[in-house]
Design a protein around this motif. Structure first.
Motif, PDB file in Angstrom:
ATOM      1  N   ASN A   1       1.656   9.748  12.006  1.00  0.00           N
ATOM      2  CA  ASN A   1       0.868  10.207  10.868  1.00  0.00           C
ATOM      3  C   ASN A   1       0.653  11.711  11.493  1.00  0.00           C
ATOM      4  N   ALA A   2       0.732  12.471  10.816  1.00  0.00           N
ATOM      5  CA  ALA A   2       0.586  13.807  11.365  1.00  0.00           C
ATOM      6  C   ALA A   2      -0.987  14.251  11.443  1.00  0.00           C
ATOM      7  N   ASN A   3      -1.289  14.957  12.499  1.00  0.00           N
ATOM      8  CA  ASN A   3      -2.478  15.358  12.727  1.00  0.00           C
ATOM      9  C   ASN A   3      -2.710  16.692  12.495  1.00  0.00           C
TER      10      ASN A   3
ATOM     11  N   TYR B   1       1.401  14.391  16.105  1.00  0.00           N
ATOM     12  CA  TYR B   1       1.391  13.312  15.272  1.00  0.00           C
ATOM     13  C   TYR B   1       0.862  12.338  16.007  1.00  0.00           C
ATOM     14  N   SER B   2       0.516  11.265  15.488  1.00  0.00           N
ATOM     15  CA  SER B   2       0.094   9.920  16.132  1.00  0.00           C
ATOM     16  C   SER B   2       0.802   8.732  15.602  1.00  0.00           C
ATOM     17  N   LEU B   3       1.183   7.616  16.434  1.00  0.00           N
ATOM     18  CA  LEU B   3       1.716   6.444  16.043  1.00  0.00           C
ATOM     19  C   LEU B   3       0.805   5.390  15.587  1.00  0.00           C
ATOM     20  N   GLN B   4       1.087   4.869  14.591  1.00  0.00           N
ATOM     21  CA  GLN B   4       0.282   3.677  14.081  1.00  0.00           C
ATOM     22  C   GLN B   4       1.087   2.403  13.965  1.00  0.00           C
ATOM     23  N   ASN B   5       0.440   1.265  14.156  1.00  0.00           N
ATOM     24  CA  ASN B   5       1.349  -0.205  13.948  1.00  0.00           C
ATOM     25  C   ASN B   5       0.997  -0.571  12.688  1.00  0.00           C
TER      26      ASN B   5
ATOM     27  N   THR C   1      15.793 -10.359  -5.194  1.00  0.00           N
ATOM     28  CA  THR C   1      14.932  -9.352  -5.819  1.00  0.00           C
ATOM     29  C   THR C   1      13.340  -9.731  -5.253  1.00  0.00           C
ATOM     30  N   GLY C   2      12.633  -9.047  -5.535  1.00  0.00           N
ATOM     31  CA  GLY C   2      10.907  -9.341  -5.282  1.00  0.00           C
ATOM     32  C   GLY C   2      10.290  -8.196  -5.008  1.00  0.00           C
ATOM     33  N   PHE C   3       9.040  -8.103  -4.333  1.00  0.00           N
ATOM     34  CA  PHE C   3       8.435  -6.878  -3.895  1.00  0.00           C
ATOM     35  C   PHE C   3       8.061  -6.788  -2.624  1.00  0.00           C
ATOM     36  N   ASP C   4       8.304  -5.334  -1.953  1.00  0.00           N
ATOM     37  CA  ASP C   4       7.762  -4.901  -0.749  1.00  0.00           C
ATOM     38  C   ASP C   4       6.635  -3.959  -0.829  1.00  0.00           C
ATOM     39  N   MET C   5       5.673  -4.403  -0.457  1.00  0.00           N
ATOM     40  CA  MET C   5       4.505  -3.665  -0.581  1.00  0.00           C
ATOM     41  C   MET C   5       3.913  -2.738   0.697  1.00  0.00           C
ATOM     42  N   TYR C   6       4.539  -1.532   0.669  1.00  0.00           N
ATOM     43  CA  TYR C   6       4.512  -0.570   1.590  1.00  0.00           C
ATOM     44  C   TYR C   6       3.050  -0.011   1.295  1.00  0.00           C
ATOM     45  N   SER C   7       2.460   0.777   2.498  1.00  0.00           N
ATOM     46  CA  SER C   7       1.146   1.375   2.363  1.00  0.00           C
ATOM     47  C   SER C   7       1.036   2.655   1.099  1.00  0.00           C
TER      48      SER C   7
ATOM     49  N   LYS D   1      11.351   9.303   3.854  1.00  0.00           N
ATOM     50  CA  LYS D   1      11.025   8.303   4.668  1.00  0.00           C
ATOM     51  C   LYS D   1      12.381   7.334   4.798  1.00  0.00           C
ATOM     52  N   ASN D   2      12.577   7.163   6.056  1.00  0.00           N
ATOM     53  CA  ASN D   2      13.455   5.884   6.635  1.00  0.00           C
ATOM     54  C   ASN D   2      12.491   4.827   7.127  1.00  0.00           C
ATOM     55  N   LEU D   3      12.395   3.794   6.359  1.00  0.00           N
ATOM     56  CA  LEU D   3      11.433   2.692   6.633  1.00  0.00           C
ATOM     57  C   LEU D   3      12.218   1.656   7.559  1.00  0.00           C
ATOM     58  N   ASN D   4      12.006   1.429   8.763  1.00  0.00           N
ATOM     59  CA  ASN D   4      12.579   0.530   9.566  1.00  0.00           C
ATOM     60  C   ASN D   4      11.364  -0.645   9.969  1.00  0.00           C
ATOM     61  N   ARG D   5      11.903  -1.754   9.573  1.00  0.00           N
ATOM     62  CA  ARG D   5      10.900  -2.829   9.824  1.00  0.00           C
ATOM     63  C   ARG D   5      11.415  -4.382  10.242  1.00  0.00           C
ATOM     64  N   PHE D   6      10.420  -4.611  11.330  1.00  0.00           N
ATOM     65  CA  PHE D   6      11.052  -6.223  11.698  1.00  0.00           C
ATOM     66  C   PHE D   6      10.246  -7.148  10.803  1.00  0.00           C
ATOM     67  N   GLN D   7      11.194  -8.213  10.556  1.00  0.00           N
ATOM     68  CA  GLN D   7      10.679  -8.915   9.380  1.00  0.00           C
ATOM     69  C   GLN D   7      10.753 -10.423   9.760  1.00  0.00           C
ATOM     70  N   VAL D   8       9.548 -11.160   9.483  1.00  0.00           N
ATOM     71  CA  VAL D   8       9.316 -12.473   9.620  1.00  0.00           C
ATOM     72  C   VAL D   8       8.951 -13.221   8.282  1.00  0.00           C
ATOM     73  N   ARG D   9       9.768 -14.340   7.860  1.00  0.00           N
ATOM     74  CA  ARG D   9       9.715 -14.982   6.501  1.00  0.00           C
ATOM     75  C   ARG D   9       9.510 -16.392   6.751  1.00  0.00           C
ATOM     76  N   LEU D  10       8.863 -16.893   5.839  1.00  0.00           N
ATOM     77  CA  LEU D  10       8.783 -18.477   5.660  1.00  0.00           C
ATOM     78  C   LEU D  10       8.887 -18.564   4.029  1.00  0.00           C
ATOM     79  N   GLY D  11       9.612 -19.663   3.985  1.00  0.00           N
ATOM     80  CA  GLY D  11       9.823 -20.183   2.492  1.00  0.00           C
ATOM     81  C   GLY D  11      10.519 -21.420   2.099  1.00  0.00           C
ATOM     82  N   PHE D  12      11.155 -21.623   1.161  1.00  0.00           N
ATOM     83  CA  PHE D  12      11.427 -22.990   0.572  1.00  0.00           C
ATOM     84  C   PHE D  12      12.950 -22.574  -0.182  1.00  0.00           C
TER      85      PHE D  12
END
Length: 214
Positions: A45-47, A67-71, A95-101, A201-212
């Protein structure tokens, strides 16, 4: 006698067709994997500190750090639908939905799921997967000043399948998701204080999923 013979032939043809269809359906069964996940990452985040010079307008003055880093943690919902082309390999569409900020992206990707280890058919299985495609902006908010454009996405995963007695399975997956996104700011030319800009934006995310799976 002729009638009995003809009926026997027709009956045998029906049975042969029925068994052929069963064998085909068994060879290429439909597979659905629906999962709920969380995307973990860090964003910059730019300050800016603002000061007022001698005239009425103002200009941004960056802080020394810049800038500052935010989790962050974002919700993700996805469904994989495909066909089992081999005993341990399934190919399909994700397919699905990825809900970024900043926006909601809709992944449309080709997917592959492969069981890389199993002790037996009834036991837990180690499964690897990968999805590659495009993140669409069907779910992004629209306004006259901002345009959001999606881009390429890559999502490799590894995890476990825990079969149930009825043939379905519980899923636990861990992975990495890369998503490209572009945000364009288009301000009114009469507004002196705002300038049009394009942010990638290059969005890099670690992912944890639970499903069926069923």
């Amino acid at each position: 006698m002729k009638k009995i013979f003809i009926l026997a032939i027709i009956g045998s043809l029906v049975l042969n067709i029925s068994f052929a269809q069963k064998e085909k359906l068994f060879k290429y069964p439909f597979v659905n994997q629906t999962e709920f996940g969380v995307l973990f990452g860090r964003v910059k985040n730019a300050n800016y500190s603002y000061y007022y010079p001698s005239y009425s307008s103002y200009w941004p003055n960056p802080t020394p750090n810049g800038y500052s880093l935010q989790n962050v943690a974002n919700l993700s919902i996805q469904t994989f639908n495909g066909f089992q082309v081999r005993k341990k390999t399934t190919v399909g569409l994700t397919t699905g939905f990825d809900m970024y900020s900043s926006s909601v992206l809709v992944p449309v990707a080709l997917g592959l799921r492969h069981v890389i280890y199993e002790k037996n058919e009834q036991g837990a299985k180690l499964q690897a997967g990968i999805d590659a495609g495009y993140g669409a902006t069907f779910g992004a908010s629209k306004n006259s000043y901002e345009d959001v454009t999606g881009g390429i996405l890559i999502n490799p995963t590894i995890g476990f399948k825990f079969p149930t007695r009825n043939g379905s399975a519980w899923l636990v997956n861990f992975g990495y998701k890369y998503q490209y996104m572009e945000v364009s700011q288009n301000f009114d030319e009469s507004d002196f204080y705002n300038i049009a800009s394009v942010e990638t934006k290059n969005l890099n995310r670690f992912q944890v999923r639970l499903g069926f799976q069923f």
